[in-house]
Design a protein around this motif. Structure first.
Motif, PDB file in Angstrom:
ATOM      1  N   GLU A 171      60.262  73.099  51.800  1.00  0.00           N
ATOM      2  CA  GLU A 171      61.499  72.837  51.098  1.00  0.00           C
ATOM      3  C   GLU A 171      62.326  71.658  52.099  1.00  0.00           C
ATOM      4  O   GLU A 171      62.792  70.937  51.468  1.00  0.00           O
ATOM      5  N   ASN A 172      62.185  71.834  53.429  1.00  0.00           N
ATOM      6  CA  ASN A 172      62.979  71.271  54.310  1.00  0.00           C
ATOM      7  C   ASN A 172      62.283  70.095  55.003  1.00  0.00           C
ATOM      8  O   ASN A 172      62.636  69.003  55.213  1.00  0.00           O
ATOM      9  N   GLY A 173      60.867  70.345  55.330  1.00  0.00           N
ATOM     10  CA  GLY A 173      60.168  69.398  56.358  1.00  0.00           C
ATOM     11  C   GLY A 173      60.105  70.318  57.484  1.00  0.00           C
ATOM     12  O   GLY A 173      60.547  71.146  57.637  1.00  0.00           O
ATOM     13  N   VAL A 174      59.162  69.710  58.168  1.00  0.00           N
ATOM     14  CA  VAL A 174      58.694  70.575  59.530  1.00  0.00           C
ATOM     15  C   VAL A 174      59.635  70.436  60.588  1.00  0.00           C
ATOM     16  O   VAL A 174      59.783  71.272  61.375  1.00  0.00           O
ATOM     17  N   LEU A 175      60.761  69.647  60.450  1.00  0.00           N
ATOM     18  CA  LEU A 175      61.882  69.767  61.295  1.00  0.00           C
ATOM     19  C   LEU A 175      63.043  70.032  60.777  1.00  0.00           C
ATOM     20  O   LEU A 175      63.536  69.528  59.658  1.00  0.00           O
ATOM     21  N   ARG A 176      63.758  71.025  61.352  1.00  0.00           N
ATOM     22  CA  ARG A 176      64.889  71.708  60.507  1.00  0.00           C
ATOM     23  C   ARG A 176      66.124  71.275  61.434  1.00  0.00           C
ATOM     24  O   ARG A 176      66.923  70.351  61.056  1.00  0.00           O
ATOM     25  N   ALA A 177      66.363  71.940  62.862  1.00  0.00           N
ATOM     26  CA  ALA A 177      67.606  71.361  63.305  1.00  0.00           C
ATOM     27  C   ALA A 177      67.545  69.949  63.749  1.00  0.00           C
ATOM     28  O   ALA A 177      68.480  69.270  63.552  1.00  0.00           O
ATOM     29  N   MET A 178      66.245  69.563  64.266  1.00  0.00           N
ATOM     30  CA  MET A 178      66.405  68.214  64.484  1.00  0.00           C
ATOM     31  C   MET A 178      66.521  67.303  63.303  1.00  0.00           C
ATOM     32  O   MET A 178      67.217  66.370  63.269  1.00  0.00           O
ATOM     33  N   GLY A 179      65.794  67.562  62.189  1.00  0.00           N
ATOM     34  CA  GLY A 179      66.092  67.029  61.089  1.00  0.00           C
ATOM     35  C   GLY A 179      67.366  66.908  60.397  1.00  0.00           C
ATOM     36  O   GLY A 179      67.673  66.042  59.845  1.00  0.00           O
ATOM     37  N   ASP A 180      67.791  68.091  60.345  1.00  0.00           N
ATOM     38  CA  ASP A 180      69.305  68.184  59.742  1.00  0.00           C
ATOM     39  C   ASP A 180      70.333  67.607  60.518  1.00  0.00           C
ATOM     40  O   ASP A 180      71.292  66.922  59.892  1.00  0.00           O
ATOM     41  N   ILE A 181      70.362  68.034  61.729  1.00  0.00           N
ATOM     42  CA  ILE A 181      71.575  67.326  62.435  1.00  0.00           C
ATOM     43  C   ILE A 181      71.128  66.677  63.752  1.00  0.00           C
ATOM     44  O   ILE A 181      71.993  65.729  64.120  1.00  0.00           O
ATOM     45  N   GLY A 182      69.930  66.477  64.189  1.00  0.00           N
ATOM     46  CA  GLY A 182      69.518  65.692  65.084  1.00  0.00           C
ATOM     47  C   GLY A 182      69.559  64.324  64.557  1.00  0.00           C
ATOM     48  O   GLY A 182      69.590  63.081  65.122  1.00  0.00           O
ATOM     49  N   SER A 183      69.040  64.143  63.321  1.00  0.00           N
ATOM     50  CA  SER A 183      69.158  62.749  62.496  1.00  0.00           C
ATOM     51  C   SER A 183      70.586  62.106  62.492  1.00  0.00           C
ATOM     52  O   SER A 183      70.714  60.981  62.749  1.00  0.00           O
ATOM     53  N   HIS A 184      71.515  63.038  62.448  1.00  0.00           N
ATOM     54  CA  HIS A 184      72.969  62.561  62.397  1.00  0.00           C
ATOM     55  C   HIS A 184      73.206  62.080  63.783  1.00  0.00           C
ATOM     56  O   HIS A 184      73.724  60.947  64.104  1.00  0.00           O
ATOM     57  N   TRP A 185      72.855  62.578  65.109  1.00  0.00           N
ATOM     58  CA  TRP A 185      73.068  62.248  66.359  1.00  0.00           C
ATOM     59  C   TRP A 185      72.567  60.952  66.626  1.00  0.00           C
ATOM     60  O   TRP A 185      73.028  60.087  67.225  1.00  0.00           O
ATOM     61  N   MET A 186      71.087  60.963  66.435  1.00  0.00           N
ATOM     62  CA  MET A 186      70.370  59.929  66.572  1.00  0.00           C
ATOM     63  C   MET A 186      70.947  58.587  65.797  1.00  0.00           C
ATOM     64  O   MET A 186      71.239  57.357  66.367  1.00  0.00           O
ATOM     65  N   ASP A 187      71.231  58.522  64.620  1.00  0.00           N
ATOM     66  CA  ASP A 187      71.793  57.498  63.710  1.00  0.00           C
ATOM     67  C   ASP A 187      73.330  57.122  64.446  1.00  0.00           C
ATOM     68  O   ASP A 187      73.652  55.938  64.612  1.00  0.00           O
ATOM     69  N   GLN A 188      73.957  58.250  64.771  1.00  0.00           N
ATOM     70  CA  GLN A 188      75.369  57.850  65.414  1.00  0.00           C
ATOM     71  C   GLN A 188      75.402  56.950  66.559  1.00  0.00           C
ATOM     72  O   GLN A 188      76.021  56.050  66.840  1.00  0.00           O
ATOM     73  N   ILE A 189      74.738  57.622  67.594  1.00  0.00           N
ATOM     74  CA  ILE A 189      74.540  56.892  69.075  1.00  0.00           C
ATOM     75  C   ILE A 189      74.187  55.363  68.728  1.00  0.00           C
ATOM     76  O   ILE A 189      74.467  54.755  69.495  1.00  0.00           O
ATOM     77  N   GLN A 190      73.092  55.172  67.749  1.00  0.00           N
ATOM     78  CA  GLN A 190      72.518  53.942  67.646  1.00  0.00           C
ATOM     79  C   GLN A 190      73.666  53.034  66.943  1.00  0.00           C
ATOM     80  O   GLN A 190      73.737  51.703  67.214  1.00  0.00           O
ATOM     81  N   HIS A 191      74.167  53.600  65.871  1.00  0.00           N
ATOM     82  CA  HIS A 191      75.360  52.966  65.274  1.00  0.00           C
ATOM     83  C   HIS A 191      76.460  52.430  66.178  1.00  0.00           C
ATOM     84  O   HIS A 191      76.821  51.250  65.916  1.00  0.00           O
ATOM     85  N   VAL A 192      76.982  53.108  67.042  1.00  0.00           N
ATOM     86  CA  VAL A 192      78.118  53.103  67.655  1.00  0.00           C
ATOM     87  C   VAL A 192      77.617  51.997  68.918  1.00  0.00           C
ATOM     88  O   VAL A 192      78.428  51.198  69.140  1.00  0.00           O
ATOM     89  N   THR A 193      76.459  52.222  69.565  1.00  0.00           N
ATOM     90  CA  THR A 193      76.427  51.301  70.875  1.00  0.00           C
ATOM     91  C   THR A 193      75.497  49.968  70.258  1.00  0.00           C
ATOM     92  O   THR A 193      75.698  49.129  71.175  1.00  0.00           O
ATOM     93  N   GLY A 194      75.040  49.905  69.059  1.00  0.00           N
ATOM     94  CA  GLY A 194      74.326  48.768  68.943  1.00  0.00           C
ATOM     95  C   GLY A 194      73.036  48.606  69.461  1.00  0.00           C
ATOM     96  O   GLY A 194      72.460  47.791  69.423  1.00  0.00           O
ATOM     97  N   LEU A 195      72.565  49.930  70.291  1.00  0.00           N
ATOM     98  CA  LEU A 195      71.168  49.964  70.894  1.00  0.00           C
ATOM     99  C   LEU A 195      70.416  50.611  70.069  1.00  0.00           C
ATOM    100  O   LEU A 195      70.492  51.979  69.474  1.00  0.00           O
TER     101      LEU A 195
END
Length: 379
Positions: A171-195
Protein backbone atom coordinates in the motif's frame (compact mmCIF):
# COMPACT_ATOMS: atom_id res chain seq x y z
CA UNK A 1 -15.77 35.48 -8.65
CA UNK A 2 -16.95 31.99 -9.58
CA UNK A 3 -16.18 29.47 -6.88
CA UNK A 4 -13.88 26.67 -7.92
CA UNK A 5 -15.43 23.25 -7.26
CA UNK A 6 -13.18 20.50 -5.96
CA UNK A 7 -13.52 16.88 -4.85
CA UNK A 8 -11.70 15.10 -2.04
CA UNK A 9 -10.40 11.56 -2.64
CA UNK A 10 -9.64 10.08 0.78
CA UNK A 11 -11.34 10.36 4.17
CA UNK A 12 -8.47 9.85 6.62
CA UNK A 13 -6.13 12.21 8.44
CA UNK A 14 -4.93 14.04 5.31
CA UNK A 15 -8.42 14.25 3.82
CA UNK A 16 -9.50 16.19 6.90
CA UNK A 17 -6.44 18.46 6.79
CA UNK A 18 -6.99 19.24 3.11
CA UNK A 19 -10.72 19.88 3.49
CA UNK A 20 -10.25 22.33 6.35
CA UNK A 21 -7.41 24.16 4.55
CA UNK A 22 -9.38 24.46 1.30
CA UNK A 23 -12.27 26.09 3.11
CA UNK A 24 -10.00 28.84 4.38
CA UNK A 25 -9.30 30.01 0.82
CA UNK A 26 -12.74 31.50 0.25
CA UNK A 27 -12.97 30.91 -3.49
CA UNK A 28 -12.90 27.08 -3.43
CA UNK A 29 -15.73 24.76 -2.40
CA UNK A 30 -15.40 21.06 -1.54
CA UNK A 31 -18.47 19.70 -3.32
CA UNK A 32 -17.85 15.94 -3.21
CA UNK A 33 -15.87 13.21 -1.49
CA UNK A 34 -14.86 9.65 -2.35
CA UNK A 35 -13.66 7.14 0.23
CA UNK A 36 -12.42 3.58 0.44
CA UNK A 37 -16.06 2.60 0.50
CA UNK A 38 -19.36 4.44 0.27
CA UNK A 39 -19.99 4.29 4.02
CA UNK A 40 -16.68 6.08 4.72
CA UNK A 41 -17.49 8.72 2.13
CA UNK A 42 -20.99 9.31 3.49
CA UNK A 43 -19.70 9.64 7.06
CA UNK A 44 -17.03 12.12 5.97
CA UNK A 45 -19.56 14.10 3.94
CA UNK A 46 -21.95 14.31 6.89
CA UNK A 47 -19.19 15.37 9.28
CA UNK A 48 -17.89 18.15 7.02
CA UNK A 49 -21.14 19.21 5.37
CA UNK A 50 -20.11 18.09 1.88
CA UNK A 51 -23.07 17.75 -0.52
CA UNK A 52 -22.07 14.58 -2.36
CA UNK A 53 -20.43 11.23 -1.52
CA UNK A 54 -19.71 8.90 -4.43
CA UNK A 55 -17.13 6.68 -6.09
CA UNK A 56 -14.10 8.50 -7.44
CA UNK A 57 -14.74 7.41 -11.04
CA UNK A 58 -18.21 8.92 -10.85
CA UNK A 59 -16.79 12.18 -9.55
CA UNK A 60 -14.28 12.39 -12.40
CA UNK A 61 -17.20 12.20 -14.83
CA UNK A 62 -18.81 15.25 -13.22
CA UNK A 63 -18.05 18.18 -15.55
CA UNK A 64 -18.80 20.69 -12.79
CA UNK A 65 -15.78 19.57 -10.74
CA UNK A 66 -12.65 21.58 -11.56
CA UNK A 67 -10.04 19.88 -9.38
CA UNK A 68 -9.40 16.89 -7.15
CA UNK A 69 -7.26 16.32 -4.06
CA UNK A 70 -5.82 12.82 -3.79
CA UNK A 71 -5.26 11.89 -0.14
CA UNK A 72 -5.43 8.10 -0.46
CA UNK A 73 -2.80 5.42 0.29
CA UNK A 74 0.21 5.73 -2.00
CA UNK A 75 -0.60 2.79 -4.26
CA UNK A 76 -3.71 4.61 -5.50
CA UNK A 77 -1.97 7.91 -6.36
CA UNK A 78 -0.84 7.02 -9.87
CA UNK A 79 -4.09 5.57 -11.18
CA UNK A 80 -6.27 8.28 -9.69
CA UNK A 81 -3.98 11.12 -10.80
CA UNK A 82 -3.73 9.78 -14.34
CA UNK A 83 -7.48 9.29 -14.65
CA UNK A 84 -8.14 12.77 -13.22
CA UNK A 85 -5.76 14.47 -15.66
CA UNK A 86 -7.26 12.54 -18.57
CA UNK A 87 -10.70 13.70 -17.41
CA UNK A 88 -9.51 17.31 -17.57
CA UNK A 89 -9.25 17.85 -13.82
CA UNK A 90 -6.56 19.86 -12.09
CA UNK A 91 -4.86 17.59 -9.55
CA UNK A 92 -3.25 18.09 -6.15
CA UNK A 93 -1.77 14.82 -4.86
CA UNK A 94 -0.18 13.87 -1.57
CA UNK A 95 3.46 12.79 -1.51
CA UNK A 96 5.17 10.63 -2.43
CA UNK A 97 3.56 11.18 -5.81
CA UNK A 98 3.62 7.54 -6.96
CA UNK A 99 5.10 4.13 -6.17
CA UNK A 100 7.84 4.41 -8.83
CA UNK A 101 9.90 7.05 -10.61
CA UNK A 102 8.62 5.91 -14.01
CA UNK A 103 5.00 6.43 -12.95
CA UNK A 104 5.80 9.91 -11.65
CA UNK A 105 7.60 10.89 -14.86
CA UNK A 106 4.55 9.78 -16.84
CA UNK A 107 2.21 11.87 -14.68
CA UNK A 108 4.44 14.95 -14.96
CA UNK A 109 4.46 14.65 -18.76
CA UNK A 110 0.68 14.14 -18.87
CA UNK A 111 0.02 17.17 -16.66
CA UNK A 112 2.20 19.31 -18.92
CA UNK A 113 0.57 17.99 -22.10
CA UNK A 114 -2.92 18.67 -20.73
CA UNK A 115 -1.88 22.14 -19.47
CA UNK A 116 -3.58 21.41 -16.15
CA UNK A 117 -2.43 22.57 -12.74
CA UNK A 118 -0.66 19.67 -11.03
CA UNK A 119 0.79 19.87 -7.55
CA UNK A 120 2.45 17.42 -5.17
CA UNK A 121 1.77 18.46 -1.59
CA UNK A 122 5.20 19.43 -0.29
CA UNK A 123 3.42 21.94 1.93
CA UNK A 124 6.43 22.25 4.24
CA UNK A 125 7.95 24.66 1.71
CA UNK A 126 5.27 27.15 2.66
CA UNK A 127 6.17 28.12 6.21
CA UNK A 128 6.99 31.84 6.26
CA UNK A 129 10.43 31.42 7.80
CA UNK A 130 11.34 28.62 5.39
CA UNK A 131 10.68 31.09 2.60
CA UNK A 132 12.69 33.68 4.51
CA UNK A 133 15.69 31.34 4.45
CA UNK A 134 15.25 30.81 0.72
CA UNK A 135 15.17 34.56 0.15
CA UNK A 136 18.22 35.08 2.36
CA UNK A 137 20.20 32.53 0.36
CA UNK A 138 19.12 34.07 -2.95
CA UNK A 139 20.17 37.50 -1.65
CA UNK A 140 23.62 36.15 -0.76
CA UNK A 141 23.22 36.70 2.99
CA UNK A 142 24.59 33.23 3.81
CA UNK A 143 27.35 33.42 1.22
CA UNK A 144 28.18 30.15 -0.54
CA UNK A 145 26.25 27.20 0.89
CA UNK A 146 28.80 24.75 2.28
CA UNK A 147 27.08 22.37 4.69
CA UNK A 148 23.52 21.16 5.28
CA UNK A 149 22.32 18.91 8.04
CA UNK A 150 19.02 17.84 9.53
CA UNK A 151 16.50 15.32 10.75
CA UNK A 152 12.85 14.45 10.44
CA UNK A 153 12.03 12.47 13.58
CA UNK A 154 8.66 11.15 14.79
CA UNK A 155 7.68 8.58 17.44
CA UNK A 156 4.22 7.42 16.38
CA UNK A 157 5.47 3.99 15.20
CA UNK A 158 7.88 3.34 18.08
CA UNK A 159 6.20 0.17 19.38
CA UNK A 160 5.41 -2.99 17.46
CA UNK A 161 1.80 -2.43 18.49
CA UNK A 162 1.75 0.87 16.56
CA UNK A 163 0.13 0.49 13.15
CA UNK A 164 -0.66 2.37 9.97
CA UNK A 165 -1.27 1.31 6.37
CA UNK A 166 2.12 2.85 5.56
CA UNK A 167 3.80 -0.09 7.29
CA UNK A 168 2.85 -2.42 4.42
CA UNK A 169 4.87 -2.17 1.21
CA UNK A 170 1.92 -3.13 -1.03
CA UNK A 171 0.00 0.00 0.00
CA UNK A 172 2.84 2.38 0.83
CA UNK A 173 5.75 1.36 -1.39
CA UNK A 174 9.03 -0.19 -0.29
CA UNK A 175 10.22 2.99 1.47
CA UNK A 176 8.17 4.12 4.46
CA UNK A 177 10.02 6.57 6.75
CA UNK A 178 12.23 7.67 3.89
CA UNK A 179 9.33 7.86 1.43
CA UNK A 180 6.90 9.54 3.81
CA UNK A 181 9.11 12.11 5.56
CA UNK A 182 12.50 11.76 3.87
CA UNK A 183 10.81 12.92 0.66
CA UNK A 184 9.86 16.13 2.48
CA UNK A 185 13.39 16.71 3.78
CA UNK A 186 15.07 16.24 0.40
CA UNK A 187 12.52 18.43 -1.37
CA UNK A 188 12.91 21.14 1.25
CA UNK A 189 16.68 21.37 1.22
CA UNK A 190 16.82 21.58 -2.57
CA UNK A 191 14.01 24.15 -2.72
CA UNK A 192 15.59 26.38 -0.09
CA UNK A 193 19.22 26.22 -1.24
CA UNK A 194 18.54 26.07 -4.97
CA UNK A 195 21.00 23.16 -5.18
CA UNK A 196 20.20 19.68 -6.48
CA UNK A 197 21.30 16.51 -4.70
CA UNK A 198 23.93 15.12 -7.08
CA UNK A 199 24.97 11.92 -5.26
CA UNK A 200 24.20 10.12 -2.03
CA UNK A 201 25.04 7.22 0.27
CA UNK A 202 22.18 5.79 2.32
CA UNK A 203 21.56 3.30 5.11
CA UNK A 204 18.06 2.03 5.93
CA UNK A 205 16.94 0.02 8.93
CA UNK A 206 13.80 -1.85 9.92
CA UNK A 207 13.72 -2.36 13.69
CA UNK A 208 10.34 -4.10 13.91
CA UNK A 209 10.29 -6.96 11.40
CA UNK A 210 6.75 -7.75 12.51
CA UNK A 211 3.99 -5.50 13.81
CA UNK A 212 0.61 -6.15 15.37
CA UNK A 213 -2.03 -5.05 12.90
CA UNK A 214 -5.35 -4.02 14.48
CA UNK A 215 -8.36 -6.01 13.39
CA UNK A 216 -10.25 -2.74 12.90
CA UNK A 217 -9.34 0.45 11.05
CA UNK A 218 -6.83 2.85 12.65
CA UNK A 219 -6.34 6.41 11.44
CA UNK A 220 -2.86 7.92 11.04
CA UNK A 221 -1.34 9.10 14.36
CA UNK A 222 -4.00 7.29 16.42
CA UNK A 223 -4.48 3.89 18.01
CA UNK A 224 -1.63 4.08 20.53
CA UNK A 225 -3.48 2.29 23.34
CA UNK A 226 -5.12 -0.72 21.70
CA UNK A 227 -4.93 -3.99 23.60
CA UNK A 228 -2.73 -6.85 22.25
CA UNK A 229 -5.80 -9.05 21.73
CA UNK A 230 -7.02 -6.59 19.09
CA UNK A 231 -4.19 -7.42 16.66
CA UNK A 232 -2.86 -9.88 14.11
CA UNK A 233 0.91 -10.22 13.63
CA UNK A 234 2.14 -9.02 10.20
CA UNK A 235 5.62 -9.20 8.64
CA UNK A 236 7.18 -5.78 7.95
CA UNK A 237 9.78 -4.92 5.31
CA UNK A 238 9.46 -1.12 5.16
CA UNK A 239 12.05 1.11 6.87
CA UNK A 240 11.68 2.59 10.35
CA UNK A 241 14.85 4.69 10.03
CA UNK A 242 17.14 6.01 7.32
CA UNK A 243 20.31 8.08 7.16
CA UNK A 244 21.81 9.72 4.08
CA UNK A 245 25.12 11.39 3.25
CA UNK A 246 24.83 13.62 0.22
CA UNK A 247 26.48 16.06 -2.13
CA UNK A 248 24.58 19.13 -3.34
CA UNK A 249 25.67 20.92 -6.46
CA UNK A 250 29.42 20.90 -7.02
CA UNK A 251 30.67 21.94 -3.60
CA UNK A 252 28.17 21.60 -0.76
CA UNK A 253 28.00 18.52 1.45
CA UNK A 254 25.47 17.31 3.97
CA UNK A 255 23.58 14.61 5.81
CA UNK A 256 20.15 13.92 7.20
CA UNK A 257 18.29 11.18 9.06
CA UNK A 258 14.62 10.26 9.29
CA UNK A 259 12.87 8.13 11.89
CA UNK A 260 9.37 7.16 12.96
CA UNK A 261 10.67 5.57 16.16
CA UNK A 262 12.33 8.47 18.04
CA UNK A 263 10.64 8.68 21.45
CA UNK A 264 9.31 12.14 22.26
CA UNK A 265 9.74 13.59 18.78
CA UNK A 266 6.21 14.14 17.53
CA UNK A 267 6.92 15.81 14.19
CA UNK A 268 10.39 17.34 14.41
CA UNK A 269 11.48 18.38 10.95
CA UNK A 270 14.71 20.35 11.23
CA UNK A 271 17.32 21.66 8.84
CA UNK A 272 20.59 23.53 9.35
CA UNK A 273 22.32 25.37 6.51
CA UNK A 274 25.82 26.79 6.91
CA UNK A 275 27.28 29.21 4.40
CA UNK A 276 30.54 31.08 4.07
CA UNK A 277 29.02 34.11 5.86
CA UNK A 278 26.53 32.72 8.41
CA UNK A 279 24.30 29.77 9.26
CA UNK A 280 20.58 29.23 9.82
CA UNK A 281 18.51 26.57 11.55
CA UNK A 282 14.74 25.97 11.56
CA UNK A 283 12.54 23.39 13.31
CA UNK A 284 8.91 22.66 12.38
CA UNK A 285 7.94 22.12 16.02
CA UNK A 286 8.83 25.80 16.61
CA UNK A 287 7.90 27.22 13.21
CA UNK A 288 7.93 30.91 14.11
CA UNK A 289 11.60 30.93 15.16
CA UNK A 290 14.66 31.08 12.93
CA UNK A 291 18.16 30.72 14.40
CA UNK A 292 20.79 32.79 12.62
CA UNK A 293 24.38 31.91 13.55
CA UNK A 294 27.35 34.29 13.22
CA UNK A 295 31.09 33.71 13.50
CA UNK A 296 32.23 37.02 15.06
CA UNK A 297 29.03 38.60 16.37
CA UNK A 298 26.23 37.35 18.65
CA UNK A 299 23.77 34.83 17.23
CA UNK A 300 20.16 35.82 16.63
CA UNK A 301 16.68 34.35 16.99
CA UNK A 302 14.38 35.84 14.36
CA UNK A 303 10.67 35.69 15.19
CA UNK A 304 8.25 35.48 12.28
CA UNK A 305 7.00 38.97 11.44
CA UNK A 306 6.01 39.68 7.87
CA UNK A 307 6.76 43.38 8.21
CA UNK A 308 10.43 42.53 8.88
CA UNK A 309 10.91 39.78 6.31
CA UNK A 310 11.94 39.64 2.66
CA UNK A 311 8.90 40.63 0.56
CA UNK A 312 8.43 37.25 -1.12
CA UNK A 313 8.65 35.44 2.21
CA UNK A 314 6.25 37.94 3.79
CA UNK A 315 3.63 36.84 1.24
CA UNK A 316 3.50 33.50 3.10
CA UNK A 317 2.66 35.23 6.42
CA UNK A 318 -1.00 36.24 6.66
CA UNK A 319 -0.90 37.05 10.37
CA UNK A 320 1.14 39.77 12.12
CA UNK A 321 4.18 39.07 14.26
CA UNK A 322 3.44 37.18 17.48
CA UNK A 323 0.56 35.27 15.88
CA UNK A 324 1.71 31.75 15.14
CA UNK A 325 1.36 30.17 11.69
CA UNK A 326 1.91 26.43 11.52
CA UNK A 327 1.09 23.16 9.79
CA UNK A 328 -2.46 24.04 8.72
CA UNK A 329 -1.33 27.43 7.44
CA UNK A 330 1.41 25.83 5.31
CA UNK A 331 -1.27 23.76 3.57
CA UNK A 332 -3.40 26.85 3.03
CA UNK A 333 -0.49 28.72 1.44
CA UNK A 334 0.32 25.83 -0.90
CA UNK A 335 -3.33 25.39 -1.88
CA UNK A 336 -3.77 29.12 -2.46
CA UNK A 337 -1.01 29.12 -5.06
CA UNK A 338 -2.32 25.96 -6.70
CA UNK A 339 -5.83 27.36 -7.04
CA UNK A 340 -4.51 30.66 -8.37
CA UNK A 341 -3.21 28.59 -11.30
CA UNK A 342 -6.50 26.66 -11.55
CA UNK A 343 -8.39 29.95 -11.83
CA UNK A 344 -5.88 31.41 -14.31
CA UNK A 345 -3.76 28.94 -16.33
CA UNK A 346 -1.42 31.82 -17.22
CA UNK A 347 -0.60 32.50 -13.55
CA UNK A 348 2.95 31.73 -12.42
CA UNK A 349 3.66 28.28 -11.00
CA UNK A 350 4.57 28.94 -7.36
CA UNK A 351 3.97 25.47 -5.92
CA UNK A 352 5.69 22.05 -6.15
CA UNK A 353 4.62 20.35 -9.38
CA UNK A 354 4.43 16.74 -10.52
CA UNK A 355 7.84 17.33 -12.11
CA UNK A 356 9.16 18.05 -8.60
CA UNK A 357 7.41 14.91 -7.39
CA UNK A 358 9.05 12.88 -10.16
CA UNK A 359 12.46 14.26 -9.21
CA UNK A 360 11.77 13.23 -5.61
CA UNK A 361 10.76 9.72 -6.65
CA UNK A 362 14.03 9.43 -8.56
CA UNK A 363 15.95 10.36 -5.42
CA UNK A 364 14.02 7.82 -3.34
CA UNK A 365 14.94 5.07 -5.77
CA UNK A 366 18.59 6.16 -5.51
CA UNK A 367 18.33 5.95 -1.70
CA UNK A 368 17.03 2.38 -1.98
CA UNK A 369 19.75 1.44 -4.48
CA UNK A 370 22.46 2.89 -2.26
CA UNK A 371 21.24 1.11 0.86
CA UNK A 372 21.06 -2.22 -0.96
CA UNK A 373 24.52 -1.90 -2.52
CA UNK A 374 26.08 -0.18 0.52
CA UNK A 375 27.68 2.36 -1.83
CA UNK A 376 27.51 5.93 -3.15
CA UNK A 377 25.26 6.44 -6.17
CA UNK A 378 24.98 9.38 -8.58
CA UNK A 379 21.58 11.06 -8.86
Amino acid sequence: MRKIRTAMFGTGFMGKVHTEAIRRLGNVEVVAVAGVDQADAEKFAATFGIPKAAGWEELLADKEIDAVHICTPNYLHYGMSKAALEAGKNVLCEKPLTMTHAEAVELAALGKAKNLANCVNHNLRCYPLVQQVRSMIEAGELGDVLIVNGTYFQDWLLYDTDWNWRAQANENGVLRAMGDIGSHWMDQIQHVTGLKITSLCADLQTFHHSRKKPKGAVETFTGKKLAPSDYDSVEITTDDFGAVLMRLGERARGSFAVSQMSAGRKNRFEFEIYGSKCGVAWNQERPDELWIGQRNTPNQIMIKDGSLMHPRAAAFADLPGGHSEGYDDAHKQNFRRFYKRVADPSAPIEYPTFADGAHGMGLLEKVLESSKTRAWVDC
